[in-house]
Design a protein around this motif. Structure first.
Motif, PDB file in Angstrom:
ATOM      1  N   THR A  65      -3.494   9.284  -1.506  1.00 31.56           N
ATOM      2  CA  THR A  65      -2.949  10.618  -1.253  1.00 31.56           C
ATOM      3  C   THR A  65      -3.597  11.198  -0.002  1.00 31.56           C
ATOM      4  OG1 THR A  65      -4.575  11.633  -2.730  1.00 31.56           O
ATOM      5  CG2 THR A  65      -2.439  11.065  -3.694  1.00 31.56           C
ATOM      6  N   MET A  66      -2.772  11.825   0.810  1.00 31.94           N
ATOM      7  CA  MET A  66      -3.236  12.417   2.069  1.00 31.94           C
ATOM      8  C   MET A  66      -2.696  13.838   2.144  1.00 31.94           C
ATOM      9  SD  MET A  66      -2.498   9.063   4.422  1.00 31.94           S
ATOM     10  CE  MET A  66      -3.215   9.744   5.924  1.00 31.94           C
ATOM     11  N   MET A  67      -3.587  14.818   2.030  1.00 39.88           N
ATOM     12  CA  MET A  67      -3.188  16.220   2.060  1.00 39.88           C
ATOM     13  C   MET A  67      -3.248  16.764   3.489  1.00 39.88           C
ATOM     14  SD  MET A  67      -2.534  16.599  -1.088  1.00 39.88           S
ATOM     15  CE  MET A  67      -2.277  14.854  -1.276  1.00 39.88           C
ATOM     16  N   THR A  90       0.877  -1.167   0.000  1.00 41.17           N
ATOM     17  CA  THR A  90       0.000   0.000   0.000  1.00 41.17           C
ATOM     18  C   THR A  90       0.911   1.213   0.000  1.00 41.17           C
ATOM     19  OG1 THR A  90      -1.670  -1.175   1.278  1.00 41.17           O
ATOM     20  CG2 THR A  90      -1.828   1.219   1.225  1.00 41.17           C
ATOM     21  N   ILE A  91       0.714   2.111  -0.943  1.00 39.86           N
ATOM     22  CA  ILE A  91       1.572   3.284  -1.069  1.00 39.86           C
ATOM     23  C   ILE A  91       0.778   4.525  -0.694  1.00 39.86           C
ATOM     24  CG2 ILE A  91       2.955   4.678  -2.654  1.00 39.86           C
ATOM     25  CD1 ILE A  91       3.315   2.077  -4.296  1.00 39.86           C
ATOM     26  N   TYR A  92       1.350   5.308   0.223  1.00 40.39           N
ATOM     27  CA  TYR A  92       0.741   6.552   0.683  1.00 40.39           C
ATOM     28  C   TYR A  92       1.632   7.717   0.273  1.00 40.39           C
ATOM     29  CZ  TYR A  92      -1.979   3.636   3.884  1.00 40.39           C
ATOM     30  OH  TYR A  92      -2.816   2.694   4.422  1.00 40.39           O
ATOM     31  N   LEU A  93       1.034   8.777  -0.215  1.00 41.27           N
ATOM     32  CA  LEU A  93       1.730  10.036  -0.414  1.00 41.27           C
ATOM     33  C   LEU A  93       1.160  10.998   0.606  1.00 41.27           C
ATOM     34  CD1 LEU A  93       3.594  11.981  -1.941  1.00 41.27           C
ATOM     35  CD2 LEU A  93       1.622  12.547  -3.361  1.00 41.27           C
ATOM     36  N   MET A  94       1.986  11.375   1.566  1.00 38.11           N
ATOM     37  CA  MET A  94       1.550  12.305   2.612  1.00 38.11           C
ATOM     38  C   MET A  94       2.151  13.664   2.306  1.00 38.11           C
ATOM     39  SD  MET A  94       1.969   9.925   5.940  1.00 38.11           S
ATOM     40  CE  MET A  94       0.898   8.525   6.186  1.00 38.11           C
ATOM     41  N   GLU A  95       1.287  14.614   2.060  1.00 35.26           N
ATOM     42  CA  GLU A  95       1.694  15.958   1.670  1.00 35.26           C
ATOM     43  C   GLU A  95       1.285  16.937   2.755  1.00 35.26           C
ATOM     44  OE1 GLU A  95       3.287  18.939   0.201  1.00 35.26           O
ATOM     45  OE2 GLU A  95       3.391  17.200  -1.134  1.00 35.26           O
ATOM     46  N   ALA A  96       2.250  17.724   3.233  1.00 34.76           N
ATOM     47  CA  ALA A  96       1.956  18.694   4.294  1.00 34.76           C
ATOM     48  C   ALA A  96       1.079  19.840   3.797  1.00 34.76           C
ATOM     49  CB  ALA A  96       3.253  19.241   4.889  1.00 34.76           C
ATOM     50  N   GLY A  97       1.093  20.089   2.508  1.00 31.01           N
ATOM     51  CA  GLY A  97       0.306  21.174   1.936  1.00 31.01           C
ATOM     52  C   GLY A  97      -1.095  20.730   1.555  1.00 31.01           C
ATOM     53  N   PRO A  98      -1.861  21.654   0.966  1.00 29.45           N
ATOM     54  CA  PRO A  98      -3.252  21.368   0.641  1.00 29.45           C
ATOM     55  C   PRO A  98      -3.464  20.558  -0.638  1.00 29.45           C
ATOM     56  CG  PRO A  98      -2.745  23.625   0.073  1.00 29.45           C
ATOM     57  CD  PRO A  98      -1.529  23.063   0.778  1.00 29.45           C
ATOM     58  N   ARG A  99      -2.381  20.378  -1.458  1.00 28.88           N
ATOM     59  CA  ARG A  99      -2.545  19.617  -2.693  1.00 28.88           C
ATOM     60  C   ARG A  99      -1.207  19.064  -3.146  1.00 28.88           C
ATOM     61  NH1 ARG A  99      -1.597  23.184  -7.242  1.00 28.88           N
ATOM     62  NH2 ARG A  99      -1.405  25.329  -6.531  1.00 28.88           N
ATOM     63  N   VAL A 100      -1.260  18.100  -4.040  1.00 25.18           N
ATOM     64  CA  VAL A 100      -0.065  17.508  -4.635  1.00 25.18           C
ATOM     65  C   VAL A 100       0.622  18.555  -5.503  1.00 25.18           C
ATOM     66  CG1 VAL A 100       0.723  15.746  -6.264  1.00 25.18           C
ATOM     67  CG2 VAL A 100      -1.086  15.204  -4.626  1.00 25.18           C
ATOM     68  N   LEU A 101       1.947  18.586  -5.487  1.00 26.96           N
ATOM     69  CA  LEU A 101       2.718  19.522  -6.308  1.00 26.96           C
ATOM     70  C   LEU A 101       2.184  20.949  -6.196  1.00 26.96           C
ATOM     71  CD1 LEU A 101       3.148  17.309  -9.514  1.00 26.96           C
ATOM     72  CD2 LEU A 101       4.816  17.658  -7.680  1.00 26.96           C
TER      73      LEU A 101
END
Length: 69
Positions: A43-45, A10-21
């Motif tokens: 994805t987790m914003m 299971t792959i998670y992208l955890m982003e501290a900001g409100p959106r990807v890139l």
């Protein structure tokens, strides 16, 4: 990583900001997130990783601490 079966992961992208890139225009950011989701990435914003060890990832989101083991 050659021993990891992607179908077992299971792959998670955890982003501290409100959106990807976040530095990119909103339309490109949305396309990137949609592409990641099609690949099966969760994805987790607004999510900040606070601790990582061999057994878990601890993160903060909306002022609360959570973990993925």
């Amino acid at each position: 990583f050659r021993r990891i079966d992607p179908s077992d992961a299971t792959i998670y992208l955890m982003e501290a900001g409100p959106r990807v890139l976040e530095a990119y225009p909103e339309d490109l950011s949305a396309k990137a997130e949609a592409s990641l989701k099609r690949l099966g990435v969760t994805t987790m914003m607004n999510c900040r990783v606070t601790h990582v060890d061999a057994d878990r990832v601890v993160y903060a989101q909306e002022g609360q601490s959570h973990e993925i083991a």
